[in-house]
Design an enzyme around this catalytic site. Structure first.
Site, PDB file in Angstrom:
ATOM      1  N   SER A 127      68.097 -13.935 -40.572  1.00 15.80           N
ATOM      2  CA  SER A 127      68.818 -12.927 -40.883  1.00 15.80           C
ATOM      3  C   SER A 127      70.189 -12.901 -40.643  1.00 15.80           C
ATOM      4  CB  SER A 127      68.149 -11.414 -40.361  1.00 15.80           C
ATOM      5  OG  SER A 127      68.214 -11.610 -39.007  1.00 15.80           O
ATOM      6  N   LYS A 128      70.882 -12.013 -40.990  1.00 18.30           N
ATOM      7  CA  LYS A 128      72.579 -11.827 -40.431  1.00 18.30           C
ATOM      8  C   LYS A 128      72.662 -12.193 -39.101  1.00 18.30           C
ATOM      9  CE  LYS A 128      75.568 -11.328 -43.773  1.00 18.30           C
ATOM     10  NZ  LYS A 128      76.598 -12.333 -43.765  1.00 18.30           N
ATOM     11  N   ARG A 129      71.960 -11.704 -38.258  1.00 18.11           N
ATOM     12  CA  ARG A 129      71.905 -11.881 -36.771  1.00 18.11           C
ATOM     13  C   ARG A 129      72.103 -13.615 -36.450  1.00 18.11           C
ATOM     14  NH1 ARG A 129      66.634 -10.395 -37.108  1.00 18.11           N
ATOM     15  NH2 ARG A 129      65.182 -11.827 -36.086  1.00 18.11           N
TER      16      ARG A 129
END
Length: 469
Positions: free
Chosen positions: A240-242
């Protein structure tokens, strides 16, 4: 033997995700390694979320990755009439039926089933109803799924997967407004496109069981399925973006070479022995579904950089320069001037063995990209004190009339150091500061050869004069 046909079928609702890029790559490698076709279908039936910009992003991402496809891009939405035609054919065969149940009735059924602890799969009272009893009211078209036994998916990655048919509902094929659903469209498109191998994420595994019902009802041959595990971040959680960049265009803008990206993505969930670094030709020859693991792969930026560095090192200079130009455009950096391009091209031989990304390579190429006066960084300025400037002032005349070759430059500089009772390292610091304004640079000989005699002497003179030409 039937020719292999694979496809990549993204939804144009955003950028080309790194997971989607790997799916496209696996399909491309499988087809290209077997002399088959690799097709591209844009699944744009969700009109509210599909955008032309997202389609462009997908096409640009595939172009950067070098994943060429055969024929024209196919729009799923444009084929809606064909999808409806198949649904009506299933109706005519008795393999589908008109369901007049309202949303209120369906929800009431599910609430009752939940309360009784039974399956909430809707069992339509219209499944076997006589057509004479059909009301003049809106209806959906549902597939008559098998109600007993099991559906067996022979998957090339997951193995034999068995799903009890009692767990499959009579899925909707056409909505009440006559538009086809995605699950029908996928099957019809794959069949019409002649797709022989469906290689996709394992989040579609349950869809396969439902889609197989349409193939069976139509009497069509099933494709070979290979459902690949998803990509996880370094922490083992879904990417994911993290975890960092998700879109392919972000990796281009970060300066990763496309060949390195292909190599790394191919190794992400697939292996060929212990091989980590390989070319496209090797990947096409080696790739097969038998090398795909069942467990999710973990994205590792250090491994990506290591592989990218190896690809930069073996890439032809002209191709490398072209990709650097494209990288600067993607990263919204100023275009290189003609002089910068010429110097960079001349410098690649001494830069590309030591860089893992294009920003790193361009940082090492700083000396070649400077136009005008050199700004000396503080660490390098220590090597341009009064004594060092005197050394450069004495050295410069000795470089005026030499032949500008590595052997000659090494001979002159080493002799000068020896005559002045110093080790070459003592001379190298001022030379680096004068030629590049940096303390860490490629070898002084490489810099002088790339810059040429005129520019090299100009920079040495300027440094000897304390920055004044």
């Amino acid at each position: 033997m039937t020719a292999v046909v694979t496809r990549f079928a993204p939804s144009p609702t955003g950028y080309l995700h790194i997971g989607g890029a790997r799916t496209a790559l696996f399909n491309w490698l499988y087809a290209r390694g077997r002399g088959g076709k690799f097709l591209l279908r844009i699944e744009d039936t969700d009109r509210a979320r599909s955008t032309p910009e997202a389609t462009d992003a997908i096409l640009k991402g595939m172009q950067w990755l070098g994943l060429d496809f055969d024929g024209e891009v196919i729009s799923q939405f444009d084929r809606a009439d064909r999808h409806a035609e198949v649904a009506n054919e299933l109706l005519a065969k008795g393999a589908a039926y008109k369901c007049f149940a309202t949303q209120v009735e369906i929800e009431a059924f599910r609430e009752e089933a939940r309360a009784a602890g039974k399956s909430t799969h809707f069992q339509s009272p219209w499944r076997d109803a006589d057509a004479a009893t059909h009301p003049d009211a809106p209806y959906v078209v549902r597939l008559k799924s098998a109600q007993d036994g099991e559906t067996v998916i022979n998957d090339e990655v997951q193995g034999t997967v068995r799903i009890k048919n009692e767990n499959l509902d009579d899925m909707v094929l056409l909505r009440s407004d006559g538009t086809p659903v995605y699950m029908l469209a996928v099957v019809v498109d794959d069949y019409d496109m002649g797709v022989t191998h469906v290689i996709r994420g394992d989040d579609h595994l349950n869809n396969a069981a439902r889609q197989m019902g349409i193939y069976t009802a139509m009497g069509w041959d099933l494709p070979t399925y290979a459902h690949i595990p998803l990509i996880h971040g370094p922490d083992g959680k879904k990417l994911s973006k993290r975890h960092g960049a998700l879109g392919v265009e972000e990796y281009q803008a970060m300066g990763y070479p496309s060949a390195g990206m292909r190599n790394y993505l191919a190794r992400l969930g697939w292996s060929h022995g212990d091989d980590e670094f390989f070319t496209d030709d090797q990947a096409k020859e080696w790739f097969g579904t038998d090398g795909i693991g069942k467990s999710p792969a973990r994205f590792d930026f250090k491994k990506l950089e290591n592989i990218c560095g190896q690809h930069i090192a073996i890439t032809d200079d002209a191709a490398l320069l072209h990709e650097i130009v494209m990288y600067r455009e993607a990263a919204n950096l100023p275009a290189l001037t003609d002089v910068q391009s010429q110097r960079l091209n001349a410098a690649l031989y001494c830069l590309k063995d030591r860089a893992k990304t294009f920003p790193e390579l361009l940082e090492k190429a700083h000396f070649a990209l400077i136009e005008g006066e050199i700004e000396v960084e503080p660490k390098a300025a220590k090597n341009l004190d009064t004594v060092s400037r005197g050394i450069l002032d004495a050295l410069t005349p000795q470089l005026q009339n030499v032949s500008w070759t590595r052997d000659e430059l090494e001979a002159v500089l080493n002799r000068f150091a020896e005559d002045n009772g110093m080790k070459f390292g003592k001379l190298a610091g001022p030379l680096r500061a004068a030629l590049a304004g940096r303390a860490a640079t490629p070898s002084v000989f490489d810099m002088m050869l790339v810059l040429g005699q005129e520019i090299s002497l100009e920079r040495l003179t300027q440094a000897a004069n304390g920055g004044d030409s």
